[in-house]
Design an enzyme around this catalytic site. Structure first.
Site, short mmCIF file in Angstrom:
data_model
loop_
_atom_site.label_atom_id
_atom_site.label_comp_id
_atom_site.label_asym_id
_atom_site.label_seq_id
_atom_site.Cartn_x
_atom_site.Cartn_y
_atom_site.Cartn_z
N GLY D 10 0.81 -1.22 0.00
CA GLY D 10 0.00 0.00 0.00
C GLY D 10 0.84 1.26 0.00
CB THR D 105 6.96 -5.93 0.82
OG1 THR D 105 5.77 -5.40 0.26
CG2 THR D 105 8.13 -5.66 -0.10
CB ILE D 126 0.78 4.39 7.41
CG1 ILE D 126 -0.41 3.48 7.17
CG2 ILE D 126 1.26 5.00 6.12
CD1 ILE D 126 -1.67 4.28 6.90
CG ASP D 127 -1.25 0.00 9.77
OD1 ASP D 127 -1.77 1.11 9.61
OD2 ASP D 127 -1.70 -1.03 9.27
NE ARG D 162 -23.66 17.37 15.42
CZ ARG D 162 -23.57 18.05 14.31
NH1 ARG D 162 -22.38 18.32 13.79
NH2 ARG D 162 -24.65 18.48 13.70
CG MET D 169 -6.08 3.97 7.60
SD MET D 169 -5.05 3.91 6.12
CE MET D 169 -6.33 3.95 4.84
NE ARG D 266 -24.62 14.27 12.38
CZ ARG D 266 -25.69 13.88 13.08
NH1 ARG D 266 -25.64 12.78 13.81
NH2 ARG D 266 -26.79 14.58 13.04
CB VAL D 273 -7.04 11.79 3.94
CG1 VAL D 273 -6.34 13.10 4.14
CG2 VAL D 273 -8.28 11.98 3.08
CD GLN D 274 -6.11 7.67 8.67
OE1 GLN D 274 -5.64 7.17 9.68
NE2 GLN D 274 -7.25 7.24 8.14
#
Lengths: 341, 341, 341, 341
Positions: D10, D105, D126-127, D162, D169, D266, D273-274
């Site tokens: 990714g 990979t 990214i994780d 709210r 992610m 909400r 985007v991350q």
């Protein structure tokens, strides 16, 4: 149609967006040929140009700078070119020329138009001081960069009970100082349009400290000047090569305030950061619209004019109007903020 | 003068900047008294308010949200209040009321004005769909947030040969989709003003892949709809409590494109990120100017009107004009970009 | 427990995040009492403090500066306080004191600890030059701000065929210059750890221009110095009040390069923008962890030590280690980039 | 030396920075030849590659995505390639292969290394869930993007009383949720490592409302799951083509909270985007260092290993270690914040 495009003058976020838009509209939609001249009018006169197709403008919308480069031209060469405009036009084989630039460029564009070249101008200046258009692209980016910087400086000023003097661009007009100052809540704003009284600034700082707000931020346009007699005008510093250098109003004002107030005052000179890098969304949209309408004007044969924003519309105005008068900050705009001017 | 201020409707970057500007102009410059009603019209009718002085608005210029809160009011209560407007006015002791809000709020403001209250409105909507003003604050911030998101998504789309569908706000007008799409170079833009043909979008993607550009980004307003027959309209998903939920056009379009094109398509729903947080410099300036001019209008007795931007000027327009007609994206604006609509 | 907290030294993004975290952990989780001293050690000695509860730290996590203020203290007063440490401790009624600060603050903290006060230090410096911890909060923010600025300047440099000299913070250690230079792809990096050869920089620029890359960016730490004989050292400019002023290495290097290369060179001095404003996510997390662990150390009676990052863990190290030696940029780190040093 | 480089898996901000650094170190400093395989292992097996010189990596340091592309490979093809590794190696003529990728990979890299190929791995995710390295590049960017989004959402939540549920992610590890949650002061954080109790979240929200803080933000990793019996697990929604779609935990949690609390809740799903767009300064530096050290490892013949960050140093660790165990969030890290887990 064969359309030439060039960028001249100082850097300005959005130049690439105009070039891209010209190519998209002309090449893709209208089947035109577009060529880009390198390094402004220099490339025009030297015949240095390259074809611009959709691939050559891929990925440049958000990129600062200009893929065509920009350089200064001696005025003499341009005048000579105007005298031989027919020869030039024939040599270039252009049906339209789209120069993108500021006051100097638009003046040159007008000369070329008067000499018979099919010119459609696109105005650009981060200073926002062209009177024939509501706004120019690049300005919003400059204000945004300056505002983010002042946002950061405010917390430092507050924690350390300091006066921060932030010098922004604007040699002849104070638009960047005005809007960045308003947007960041600066307590003093100095613009070229109105010589500032150092006593007023000192009084404002002292009143703030007196009521417990022990910091202040002053946003100064590089072209701001003290009212006569208000501040001992330092003549400027001479470097080891004999040139006057880096002795801007921001530095001088900080020194003066620290001396008078007996409080720490620090200058920050934002400089070129304001005019480079990726344009804001606002500037990208405006630049894209200008490029599109310039091509349309060329197809209508609407020469000797330039694109302009009026309200929400893009219109065409005579190049003569663009350079007739500098758009400066009027008193009413200064009144709209509580900052001391 | 005793001036009341309130914020109503959805969140919008710049609300605090208006409140701050009202207080600065009224309290500091004009020696007025300012009170803030909590939670919009609810606080007005319930008499929940607090004094606003210069300290209560310190540091809020760049802050998202509203320090006064916002809440919905049943229409019935407002109508009743209008019937007893004299009693209300006497109870509140107000010389002017400045409600800051969108279409609903301005409609309420007009009702109160018609009932005799001294109302000066300030328009706000991130959607930019109020026709009486060139722009509203909040819009620039929404476009900026959306543009930054699409900038990020483009590289992902390109690396992975994907179609990204980005859903932005805009229920009735496509301004955010239009400008964020233009600013980020989206290849397709879907707006409520013009039902989209899914075939056109598919064709655009296929042509891009065919010429080696193996990705595409489509920016969709939440209110965009497919042309009749263009896309099997999914009726919406029902949650376990029986409500229709989260089945927005962005999700549905991504599913449809993936199915038709046989290429990966991914939806990103930007949602509330667009309407919260610190306003852009542009929105802070516009909001500050609106607040300042609202106070001036109150002092002139210029009631039943609202602040508006026209070109570079702030003017006052009748509240009736503000809500007469939605400002939608005209065809000419769609023509100015190479994106498929 | 009754815990005192104070911030001292220069501004540093993340200070408020530490304060907030101390209060959250101590007051909410552990039922402690927390008081904040105003203006650093000054407030400690003068007994100026206020209670800190969960409401007083609401909304400060992302805010730059310090809600407690910071000010300089004459060393004599601190030494005297150390001599009467028992009296001081009794007067304050503290079970633990958490000073947050840089080298000077930690030295003072160590003096107080040696005099018997229950001190737990928290290190802060944007310069990242404290050797006992892998990183300090504030550094990542400074590098981020500097990198964004250089990103912007690169496009200007490229369009105008210029050399840009960007001066960043770092008086004794070049970490900001190193990492901002690497992150932005600067072509030259000058750090205090290694005197630079102006000839090497000139050669690099000339080679770039020779192969068609007609611009260069040089990132200079404010504490960088030319190798002896490499550059005529200008003694510094004297202002009208007799103080040496604003004649930083960035300005001098730009003058020198322009003179030697015959190409435009422009200095940009980033200044205080690097140390103010909202901290990056990285700095907020690190600061929050430091605050949490400082409270835990206090409860364990682990005094005379400070929080430190080692790998992914927060550990406690003796205050003596923190100030024993400055952490400077080693040669191996300079080798990891293609930039000229 | 002839070095091959490829990117697989990714998208991850920093991939281009690694490629650039490999080329700078290998081609410029060490006179190596570098070739880039297109679309990951696919290009390796298909022999699709192109030479990478200094010009081909110009300007990519700050660019998201990967100039080499990335695509999935059927495992069977890789296994076959491993069986014929000598033939493959001979055909490619490589002295070293640098695959840049995540867990999958690196597993493939290990297979190739075991089959005798000279492999030097570079980890990316990214994780941040690779155990052999303190951090991976891409993670800081993801946390930064998520934190900025939550910063924006907080003001909206507060103004409108709210509950905002932000899904970030992290399928198997909750690092992004943990650090973005801590950095933005989220009141609840849900991670895959610890099933959440919906009752605990409800109680936290109610307590906040009770003490006047009438909003809450909950940061949820996409892989987070409710404790058994805690929440009626909705099985997922089926789209019109029969696939389970878009029914993430964020949406479901918002529905559930709104239902139980009787307050508006909400969801915001940050999504791709991350993982796209320009990397943070931190990630650019880490990626650059990884690339540099990978080339050095190749020259030392240090194969079958990958680059790793340990403290401030880059070291080499066996590929086997990288994929042995997922690095998950330990309980102690959850304890360091006041948020409910």
């Amino acid at each position: 149609m064969r359309i030439g495009v060039l960028t001249a003058g100082g850097d300005c976020p959005g130049l690439n967006a105009v070039i891209r838009s010209v190519v998209h509209r002309a090449v893709v939609d209208r089947n035109d040929e577009v060529i880009g001249f390198e390094d402004g009018f220099k490339g025009l006169l030297d015949g240095r140009h390259r074809p611009l197709d959709i691939n050559s403008v891929s990925g440049i919308l958000a990129r600062g700078g200009t893929i065509l480069g920009s350089a200064r031209l001696e005025r003499g060469r341009l005048q000579e070119a105007c005298r031989n405009s027919e020869e030039l036009l024939e040599r270039l084989g252009l049906d339209a020329l789209i120069p993108i630039g500021g006051e100097g460029t638009l003046t040159a564009a007008r000369m070329l138009a008067d000499a018979g070249l099919p010119v459609v101008g696109v105005p650009k200046t981060i200073d926002n001081d062209i009177s024939a258009t509501d706004r120019t692209f690049g300005f919003d980016t400059a204000v945004t960069v300056a505002t983010e910087a002042i946002d950061r400086l405010k917390t430092t000023a507050e924690s350390h009970q300091r006066v921060m003097v932030v010098e922004v661009m604007g040699r002849h007009a104070g638009w960047i100082a005005l809007e960045a100052g308003m947007a960041s809540g600066a307590h003093g704003i100095c613009v070229p349009e109105r010589p500032f009284q150092i006593d007023d600034l000192c009084k404002m700082v002292q009143e703030r400290f007196a009521r417990g707000k022990k910091f202040a931020v002053i946003c100064v346009a590089e072209g701001a000047r003290p009212a006569e007699g208000s501040m001992p005008y330092e003549k400027g510093q001479i470097d080891q090569y004999g040139h006057e250098r880096f002795a801007g109003i921001g530095n001088r004002l900080a020194i003066e305030l620290e001396h008078r107030l007996g409080k720490e005052a620090r200058p920050v000179i934002l400089g070129h950061v304001q005019r480079g890098g990726t344009p804001t969304a606002y500037d990208r949209v405006l630049a894209t619209r200008f490029g599109w309408h310039a091509v349309e004007a060329a197809h209508r044969g609407d020469f000797g004019r330039m694109t302009a924003l009026r309200g929400n519309e893009i219109t065409m105005v005579p190049l003569a109007d663009a350079v007739a008068e500098l758009k400066t900050v009027p008193q009413e705009r200064m009144d709209e903020t509580e900052a001391v001017f």
